[in-house]
Design a protein around this motif. Structure first.
Motif, PDB file in Angstrom:
ATOM      1  N   GLN A  40       1.010  -1.221  -0.025  1.00 17.71           N
ATOM      2  CA  GLN A  40       0.298  -0.084  -0.002  1.00 17.71           C
ATOM      3  C   GLN A  40       0.947   1.145  -0.002  1.00 17.71           C
ATOM      4  OE1 GLN A  40      -2.834   0.093   2.964  1.00 17.71           O
ATOM      5  NE2 GLN A  40      -3.703   2.115   2.408  1.00 17.71           N
ATOM      6  N   ALA A  41       1.081   1.803  -0.972  1.00 14.23           N
ATOM      7  CA  ALA A  41       1.831   2.885  -1.332  1.00 14.23           C
ATOM      8  C   ALA A  41       1.324   4.254  -0.492  1.00 14.23           C
ATOM      9  CB  ALA A  41       2.342   3.226  -2.658  1.00 14.23           C
ATOM     10  N   PRO A  42       1.731   5.281  -0.244  1.00 11.07           N
ATOM     11  CA  PRO A  42       1.326   6.287   0.556  1.00 11.07           C
ATOM     12  C   PRO A  42       0.730   7.197  -0.589  1.00 11.07           C
ATOM     13  CG  PRO A  42       3.545   6.561   0.389  1.00 11.07           C
ATOM     14  CD  PRO A  42       3.368   5.272  -0.196  1.00 11.07           C
ATOM     15  N   ALA A  43      -0.329   8.070   0.028  1.00 14.20           N
ATOM     16  CA  ALA A  43      -0.990   9.077  -0.658  1.00 14.20           C
ATOM     17  C   ALA A  43      -0.444  10.363  -0.012  1.00 14.20           C
ATOM     18  CB  ALA A  43      -2.547   9.053  -0.637  1.00 14.20           C
ATOM     19  N   LEU A  44      -0.570  11.487  -0.573  1.00 13.97           N
ATOM     20  CA  LEU A  44      -0.412  12.959   0.043  1.00 13.97           C
ATOM     21  C   LEU A  44      -1.054  12.721   1.345  1.00 13.97           C
ATOM     22  CD1 LEU A  44       0.104  15.446  -2.711  1.00 13.97           C
ATOM     23  CD2 LEU A  44       1.860  14.383  -1.351  1.00 13.97           C
ATOM     24  N   GLU A  45      -2.356  12.286   1.603  1.00 18.99           N
ATOM     25  CA  GLU A  45      -3.459  12.422   2.747  1.00 18.99           C
ATOM     26  C   GLU A  45      -2.853  11.735   3.817  1.00 18.99           C
ATOM     27  OE1 GLU A  45      -4.587  11.153  -0.486  1.00 18.99           O
ATOM     28  OE2 GLU A  45      -4.979  13.108  -1.184  1.00 18.99           O
ATOM     29  N   THR A  46      -2.133  10.426   3.500  1.00 20.81           N
ATOM     30  CA  THR A  46      -1.718   9.532   4.812  1.00 20.81           C
ATOM     31  C   THR A  46      -0.153   9.603   4.783  1.00 20.81           C
ATOM     32  OG1 THR A  46      -1.719   7.699   2.925  1.00 20.81           O
ATOM     33  CG2 THR A  46      -3.746   8.175   4.242  1.00 20.81           C
ATOM     34  N   PHE A  47       0.556  10.643   4.276  1.00 16.25           N
ATOM     35  CA  PHE A  47       1.980  10.507   3.925  1.00 16.25           C
ATOM     36  C   PHE A  47       2.737  10.278   5.214  1.00 16.25           C
ATOM     37  CE2 PHE A  47       5.776  12.944   4.186  1.00 16.25           C
ATOM     38  CZ  PHE A  47       6.656  12.340   3.033  1.00 16.25           C
ATOM     39  N   TYR A  48       2.426  11.147   6.165  1.00 19.70           N
ATOM     40  CA  TYR A  48       3.217  11.110   7.461  1.00 19.70           C
ATOM     41  C   TYR A  48       3.245   9.792   8.245  1.00 19.70           C
ATOM     42  CZ  TYR A  48       4.177  15.987   6.960  1.00 19.70           C
ATOM     43  OH  TYR A  48       4.279  17.241   6.276  1.00 19.70           O
ATOM     44  N   ALA A  49       2.047   9.321   8.161  1.00 22.81           N
ATOM     45  CA  ALA A  49       1.895   7.929   8.949  1.00 22.81           C
ATOM     46  C   ALA A  49       2.634   6.952   8.154  1.00 22.81           C
ATOM     47  CB  ALA A  49       0.281   7.640   8.976  1.00 22.81           C
ATOM     48  N   ASP A  50       2.408   6.899   6.941  1.00 21.54           N
ATOM     49  CA  ASP A  50       3.102   5.789   5.969  1.00 21.54           C
ATOM     50  C   ASP A  50       4.563   5.922   5.831  1.00 21.54           C
ATOM     51  OD1 ASP A  50       0.601   5.052   5.596  1.00 21.54           O
ATOM     52  OD2 ASP A  50       0.452   6.132   3.692  1.00 21.54           O
ATOM     53  N   LEU A  51       5.185   7.098   6.166  1.00 23.16           N
ATOM     54  CA  LEU A  51       6.344   7.361   5.938  1.00 23.16           C
ATOM     55  C   LEU A  51       7.253   6.986   7.034  1.00 23.16           C
ATOM     56  CD1 LEU A  51       8.971   9.004   4.730  1.00 23.16           C
ATOM     57  CD2 LEU A  51       8.276  10.807   5.963  1.00 23.16           C
ATOM     58  N   ASP A  52       6.931   6.918   8.434  1.00 22.94           N
ATOM     59  CA  ASP A  52       7.764   6.526   9.422  1.00 22.94           C
ATOM     60  C   ASP A  52       7.831   4.946   9.392  1.00 22.94           C
ATOM     61  OD1 ASP A  52       8.337   9.065  10.476  1.00 22.94           O
ATOM     62  OD2 ASP A  52       6.642   8.759  11.589  1.00 22.94           O
ATOM     63  N   ARG A  53       6.675   4.320   8.908  1.00 24.15           N
ATOM     64  CA  ARG A  53       6.557   2.918   8.942  1.00 24.15           C
ATOM     65  C   ARG A  53       7.298   2.297   7.801  1.00 24.15           C
ATOM     66  NH1 ARG A  53       3.482  -0.079   5.806  1.00 24.15           N
ATOM     67  NH2 ARG A  53       2.455   1.614   5.051  1.00 24.15           N
ATOM     68  N   PHE A  54       7.429   3.029   6.475  1.00 28.21           N
ATOM     69  CA  PHE A  54       8.209   2.675   5.542  1.00 28.21           C
ATOM     70  C   PHE A  54       9.705   2.614   5.824  1.00 28.21           C
ATOM     71  CE2 PHE A  54      10.523   3.378   1.571  1.00 28.21           C
ATOM     72  CZ  PHE A  54      10.173   2.167   0.979  1.00 28.21           C
ATOM     73  N   ALA A  55      10.152   3.913   6.393  1.00 30.28           N
ATOM     74  CA  ALA A  55      11.642   4.112   6.706  1.00 30.28           C
ATOM     75  C   ALA A  55      12.137   3.034   7.745  1.00 30.28           C
ATOM     76  CB  ALA A  55      11.897   5.551   7.111  1.00 30.28           C
ATOM     77  N   ARG A  56      11.077   2.789   8.841  1.00 31.13           N
ATOM     78  CA  ARG A  56      11.538   1.814   9.647  1.00 31.13           C
ATOM     79  C   ARG A  56      11.742   0.456   9.180  1.00 31.13           C
ATOM     80  NH1 ARG A  56       7.927   4.571  12.950  1.00 31.13           N
ATOM     81  NH2 ARG A  56       6.422   2.711  12.506  1.00 31.13           N
ATOM     82  N   THR A  57      10.732  -0.015   8.400  1.00 31.05           N
ATOM     83  CA  THR A  57      10.887  -1.298   7.601  1.00 31.05           C
ATOM     84  C   THR A  57      12.354  -1.368   7.118  1.00 31.05           C
ATOM     85  OG1 THR A  57       8.373  -1.329   7.719  1.00 31.05           O
ATOM     86  CG2 THR A  57       9.948  -2.814   6.054  1.00 31.05           C
ATOM     87  N   ALA A  58      12.646  -0.432   6.033  1.00 29.27           N
ATOM     88  CA  ALA A  58      13.754  -0.231   5.215  1.00 29.27           C
ATOM     89  C   ALA A  58      15.098  -0.532   6.235  1.00 29.27           C
ATOM     90  CB  ALA A  58      13.869   0.687   4.537  1.00 29.27           C
ATOM     91  N   GLN A  59      14.920   0.250   7.325  1.00 30.30           N
ATOM     92  CA  GLN A  59      16.101   0.107   8.048  1.00 30.30           C
ATOM     93  C   GLN A  59      16.267  -1.142   8.945  1.00 30.30           C
ATOM     94  OE1 GLN A  59      15.909   2.884  11.671  1.00 30.30           O
ATOM     95  NE2 GLN A  59      18.159   2.886  11.730  1.00 30.30           N
ATOM     96  N   ALA A  60      15.011  -1.669   9.302  1.00 27.13           N
ATOM     97  CA  ALA A  60      15.105  -2.967  10.080  1.00 27.13           C
ATOM     98  C   ALA A  60      15.729  -4.042   8.990  1.00 27.13           C
ATOM     99  CB  ALA A  60      13.739  -3.374  10.408  1.00 27.13           C
ATOM    100  N   LEU A  61      15.119  -4.171   7.701  1.00 24.39           N
ATOM    101  CA  LEU A  61      15.478  -4.942   6.991  1.00 24.39           C
ATOM    102  C   LEU A  61      17.110  -5.070   6.719  1.00 24.39           C
ATOM    103  CD1 LEU A  61      12.834  -5.262   4.416  1.00 24.39           C
ATOM    104  CD2 LEU A  61      13.181  -6.972   5.857  1.00 24.39           C
TER     105      LEU A  61
END
Length: 174
Positions: A40-61
């Motif tokens: 589920q790629a982010p949209a401008l409306e949900t950007f901030y919530a999605d951004l943190d989750r995505f960056a944490r996932t990349a770092q954890a992997l």
């Protein structure tokens, strides 16, 4: 082009990647890399919530798999964000349009905040392409309309500079 998000992992095994993920995702092995397509790629409306989750996932992997992770989010083809992690440590980050969320009308005007990124040379070295550092920086700071019209086109060119082929260009996820 719709929004998309992916994380490329160098030298990773798809089964190991799948076991390390906390949520289901499509995996695509590609020439020494495994691309994780974010469901589920982010949209401008949900950007901030999605951004943190995505960056944490990349770092954890990157940390769990002890590898390089190159992560990208393209939000409505108006904003391209990139991160590179090595062993879980942030090495590079990029924001093509810091003003897009605060003022979409004034994006890319002369009075906006310029693109934000850390050392382009570090990203080029990390991916084994130090000779591409100067051109990479040129494409990172280039304004829309000067060689590309959309952030996905810029992204595709950046991938080529970093030695990733068109076949590793983003897959749209809506």
């Amino acid at each position: 082009m719709p929004s998309y998000g992916w994380i490329h992992l160098r030298g990773a095994d798809p089964q190991t990647v799948r076991a390390a993920l906390s949520e289901p995702a499509e995996l695509e092995p590609q020439g020494g890399w495994v691309r994780v397509v974010v469901p589920q790629a982010p949209a401008l409306e949900t950007f901030y919530a999605d951004l943190d989750r995505f960056a944490r996932t990349a770092q954890a992997l990157s940390r769990k798999l002890r590898t390089v992770a190159l992560a990208a989010l393209n939000v409505d083809d108006e904003l391209l964000l990139l991160w590179a992690y090595r062993l879980g440590r942030l090495v590079f980050e990029y924001d093509s349009n810091p003003m897009v969320l605060g003022c979409p009308v004034c994006s890319y005007s002369e009075t906006t905040v310029p693109v934000q990124f850390s050392q382009a040379g570090e990203l080029a070295r990390l991916l084994g392409r130090p000779e591409a550092a100067r051109e990479l920086k040129s494409w990172l700071v280039r304004r829309r309309g000067l060689g590309f019209l959309t952030e996905s086109q810029r992204h595709r060119h950046l991938l080529e500079l970093l030695g990733l082929t068109h076949s590793s260009a983003p897959v749209a996820v809506t």
